[in-house]
Design an enzyme around this catalytic site. Structure first.
Site, PDB file in Angstrom:
ATOM      1  N   ALA A  43       0.858  -1.190   0.000  1.00  0.00           N
ATOM      2  CA  ALA A  43       0.000   0.000   0.000  1.00  0.00           C
ATOM      3  C   ALA A  43       0.895   1.241   0.000  1.00  0.00           C
ATOM      4  CB  ALA A  43      -0.954  -0.012   1.176  1.00  0.00           C
ATOM      5  N   HIS A  48       6.657   6.096   1.438  1.00  0.00           N
ATOM      6  CA  HIS A  48       7.493   4.947   1.048  1.00  0.00           C
ATOM      7  C   HIS A  48       8.409   5.338  -0.119  1.00  0.00           C
ATOM      8  CE1 HIS A  48       3.956   2.590   2.718  1.00  0.00           C
ATOM      9  NE2 HIS A  48       4.966   2.070   3.385  1.00  0.00           N
TER      10      HIS A  48
END
Ligand code: PAF
Length: 288
Positions: A43, A48
């Site tokens: 996800a 990230h």
């Protein structure tokens, strides 16, 4: 085929087996190249992406693991609802150079025969996330330990949004004697101040706007630090937080090293918050 050519062919591979991963990485090890590692539960969002970009700039090859780790969920419903978006994740990583995706199945990470021995996290497991999510850090330590053993990176990247996790990882890295440099990366926020999180995907537009109150409260704490003691400020901040629509789980001011509750402002400190926005549990923090 030259080694260089093999390496050129590798970016953006998806690997499921640790044997394959290791044979790919051994080429890099032979050349004394640095291996970066970004463990994730998928996800993927801009937070990230920032970790992977940093890792890609600082290493010759980056392994991004995508594994929703069941042992760190103390709540079955949370595990069931955790977003799984592999195709979109691959899209996010596609544009970043020298990335290998490691997407293992559970048996790969948790084989029947294991040498893993847990250790006592002390106070880290009794406050904030440790107190409210029993067993959570035990699960995090276990999976990151096993992933470190599989990937054997030179550097591993973690976001400061999960600040307590970062402190736990540093402690476990030292405890098990891994020769891995732990790199902490600053929290990436939406324009509104809301910290990027995979859980934000589960928020409605209204909840997203309600959730900004976490950031507002953190700023309130930082701005009022000079006027109050830590315990006075905690009370005031809780009263401030109640003006919003979220349900507070905890709001603490702790020292940045051992996460002990702060009595005065003599140590460097951080304010950490966990709250429910509808059914979604969010956490955030701010160095004071
Ligand atoms: O921060 C996370 O996404 C997870 O806790 C981690 C470090 C990937 C371990 O499952």
């Amino acid at each position: 085929m030259s080694l260089y050519y093999v390496i050129e062919m590798l970016p953006n591979q998806i690997i499921q087996k640790k044997e394959v991963l290791n044979s790919v990485l051994s080429n890099y090890r032979l050349l004394n190249n640095s291996i970066g590692f970004v463990p994730t539960m998928g996800a993927l969002h801009e937070g990230h992406k920032a970790l992977v970009n940093k890792a890609s700039n600082e290493n010759e090859i980056v392994v991004v693991s995508i594994f929703v780790n069941p042992t760190q969920f103390n709540n079955k419903e949370d595990l069931e609802h955790y977003p799984r978006t592999l195709n979109a994740d691959i899209e996010v990583l596609k544009s970043i150079k020298n990335v290998i995706v490691y997407f293992p199945i559970e048996k790969e990470i948790y084989p029947e025969i294991t040498s893993f021995k847990s250790f006592n996290l002390g106070v880290l497991d009794k406050i904030m996330e440790g107190k409210h999510r029993p067993g959570h850090f035990e699960g995090v330590v276990h999976v990151v330990h096993n992933l470190f053993e599989i990937v054997k990176p030179n550097k591993a990247y973690f976001g400061q949004k999960d600040y307590q996790q970062l402190v736990v990882i540093k402690k476990m890295n030292a405890h098990y004697g891994f020769p891995i440099e732990i790199i902490s990366c600053e929290t990436i926020r939406e324009k509104s101040g809301l910290a990027m999180s995979s859980r934000n995907m589960r928020l409605t537009e209204q909840e997203k706007s309600d959730a900004i109150f976490i950031w507002k409260t953190l700023l309130f704490v930082k701005e009022n630090k000079i006027n109050y003691s830590p315990s006075e400020l905690i009370d005031l901040a809780k009263a401030f937080f109640e003006k919003g629509n979220l349900i507070l789980e905890y709001l603490e001011i702790v020292d940045i090293e051992g996460l002990e509750l702060l009595k005065d402002w003599n140590s460097k400190s951080i304010c950490c918050i966990a709250a429910y926005c509808g059914k979604v549990r969010l956490i955030d923090n701010l160095l004071l």
